[in-house]
Design an enzyme around this catalytic site. Structure first.
Site, PDB file in Angstrom:
ATOM      1  N   SER A 298       1.190  -1.219   0.030  1.00  0.00           N
ATOM      2  CA  SER A 298      -0.149   0.266  -0.341  1.00  0.00           C
ATOM      3  C   SER A 298       0.598   1.088  -0.035  1.00  0.00           C
ATOM      4  O   SER A 298       1.543   1.574  -0.737  1.00  0.00           O
ATOM      5  CB  SER A 298      -0.190  -0.106   1.074  1.00  0.00           C
ATOM      6  OG  SER A 298      -1.527   0.864   1.084  1.00  0.00           O
ATOM      7  N   ASP A 309       9.774   5.438 -10.808  1.00  0.00           N
ATOM      8  CA  ASP A 309       9.449   5.368 -11.504  1.00  0.00           C
ATOM      9  C   ASP A 309      10.014   6.486 -12.517  1.00  0.00           C
ATOM     10  O   ASP A 309      10.358   6.962 -13.313  1.00  0.00           O
ATOM     11  CB  ASP A 309       7.861   5.926 -11.716  1.00  0.00           C
ATOM     12  CG  ASP A 309       6.844   4.357 -12.017  1.00  0.00           C
ATOM     13  OD1 ASP A 309       8.034   3.133 -12.663  1.00  0.00           O
ATOM     14  OD2 ASP A 309       5.749   4.459 -12.281  1.00  0.00           O
ATOM     15  N   LYS A 323      -1.206  -3.873  -2.689  1.00  0.00           N
ATOM     16  CA  LYS A 323      -2.824  -2.989  -2.799  1.00  0.00           C
ATOM     17  C   LYS A 323      -2.588  -1.989  -3.052  1.00  0.00           C
ATOM     18  O   LYS A 323      -1.691  -1.278  -3.408  1.00  0.00           O
ATOM     19  CB  LYS A 323      -2.114  -3.354  -1.374  1.00  0.00           C
ATOM     20  CG  LYS A 323      -4.113  -2.940  -0.839  1.00  0.00           C
ATOM     21  CD  LYS A 323      -3.450  -2.998   0.798  1.00  0.00           C
ATOM     22  CE  LYS A 323      -5.537  -1.960   1.375  1.00  0.00           C
ATOM     23  NZ  LYS A 323      -5.540  -0.156   0.611  1.00  0.00           N
TER      24      LYS A 323
END
Length: 445
Positions: A298, A309, A323
């Protein structure tokens, strides 16, 4: 042989929580379905009356209704739930990062509660509780037969309330009874230490205090390691079950100067939100390696995915939990609460990690000790294995998650040692340091 469970793996996971406002829009489809909905509610009422009137023993009507509500929410996905007042209070405690208690980190060993360490300047430390102590009784009641969660709950309490722990201590002639006066314990969300010329930052959970604890951790490292000797940082997110969404955004922003951190998308196109980084990098451009495993879920996946990224950090370890949903917590009557999945989040690359997880740039597997071998399946955790989970856009047969074991000693921690060697230049890998080529593409999303 003493059975040790000195490191916990991801079990019940706290979901990333967004404190948002939910509107009650009523569209034509909902109105068209209302007659069928009310027919089903009439059936429910009929069943309730029959149970109340004909069940072999008189049922608790309040418990019946709460069970029905919990069953309805459990049918949606594993993270939506109705929280009764006690459960809602526990969630608030987790979010605040403080509670009434003793100030000890514990685990289970041979059915007793073992003290990993007493926290600094807490009632337990002042009363003389030591690392390695085994708690056999709590206020005269045996610990054997209790779960760790049950034992922890009994040790918590209001500030000023006394509690007596019966301790088994190596070298002592017999059991020791130690009285501890409970106080407000403020849990540090970030653990920090210098690993030689590398700063080690471990975020254990995302509470309201996480970002402020992280700021203090950076200041501590910069005092201990001269700037010209500091090689970089290890950001350890292993065994981190998540927490408050806003804190995940703030922690990501702490390492980023620009670009997208994540976006969330709800039921319709109007429920789209984007979160961007602001100028300022607490690490001042130093290299960063993020550690993840199957216990990283999460909010911790938001941070790992954003830094990966945006090419700000190299991610090392094994695949994360996966999640990728956001839960909104809505206060209900009588101090209960509704925890409802209201959105999915997407990384800067626009990828969803729901049921997929974060794939590390550098895969390093941590082997299990001999006494835990054969339990690989028990130690693996992942969203994709949860019954009724929302199927992710990128979910495949491999699914998400991996082993969630971390050894207690740093020298046995292969993932940490691999990160330290990379930061010190002793080892090389094409993924470290990350190329900035993809960062511009990510920030343009």
């Amino acid at each position: 042989m003493i059975r040790k469970l000195s490191l916990l793996f991801a079990g019940a996971l706290v979901g990333a929580t967004a404190m948002t406002v939910v509107t009650n829009g009523l569209d034509l489809q909902a109105r068209a379905a209302s007659s069928e909905t009310y027919r089903q509610l009439a059936i429910f009422g009929d069943v309730l009356e029959r149970v109340r009137g004909q069940y072999v023993t008189e049922p608790d009507e309040k418990e019946l209704i709460q069970s029905a509500i919990k069953g309805m929410l459990a049918s949606l996905d594993p993270h939506s739930a109705y929280l009764d007042p006690e459960e809602a209070s526990d969630m608030n405690v987790q979010t605040r990062g403080e509670f009434g208690g003793l100030g000890i980190e514990v685990t289970m060993e041979d059915d007793l509660v073992k003290v990993i360490t007493p926290m600094d300047d807490t009632p337990a430390m002042k009363a003389g509780v030591l690392a390695g102590d085994l708690i056999a009784k709590i206020d005269g009641e045996e610990v054997r037969g209790l779960t760790l969660a049950e034992a922890v709950e009994r040790m918590r309490g209001a500030r000023g309330e006394p509690i007596v722990l019966t301790i088994l201590r190596e070298g002592a002639d017999g059991p020791l009874d130690i009285e501890v006066i409970r106080d407000i314990i403020k849990v540090k969300a970030v653990k920090v230490r210098a690993e030689g010329n590398v700063g080690y930052l471990k975020i254990t959970s995302f509470t309201e205090k996480t970002f402020s604890d992280l700021e203090k951790a950076f200041k501590k490292i910069k005092k201990e390691i001269p700037e010209d000797e500091l090689k970089g940082y290890v950001l350890d997110l292993r065994l981190n079950p998540g927490g408050v969404l806003t804190q995940a955004i703030a922690v990501s922003d702490a390492f980023l100067d620009r670009g997208k951190i994540l976006s969330t998308r709800g039921r319709d196109d109007r429920e789209y939100k984007r979160y961007d980084a602001t100028p300022g990098d607490l690490a001042e451009g130093k290299p960063v390696i993020v550690l993840i495993n199957g216990g990283s879920a999460s909010a911790s996946e938001i941070v790992a995915g954003a830094l990966q990224d945006m090419r700000r950090a190299t991610v090392l370890g094994t695949r994360s939990f996966g999640k990728g949903s956001v839960q909104t917590v809505l206060p209900m009557a009588e101090n209960g609460a509704l925890k409802l999945t209201t959105a999915l989040y997407y990384l800067p690359s626009d990828a969803s990690i729901q049921g997929k997880g974060i794939t590390p740039d550098i895969r390093v597997t941590q082997p299990l000790p001999d006494e835990m071998k054969g339990r690989e399946a028990d130690l693996k955790r992942g969203e994709s294995s949860l019954r009724g989970h929302i199927t992710g856009d990128l979910e495949d047969e491999e699914g998400s998650g991996s082993s969630a074991y971390v050894p207690p000693e740093a020298e046995d921690d292969l993932q940490l040692q691999a990160a330290l060697r990379l930061l010190r230049g002793e080892d090389k890998d094409p993924s470290f340091p990350p190329s900035q080529d993809r960062a511009d593409a990510g920030s343009a999303q």
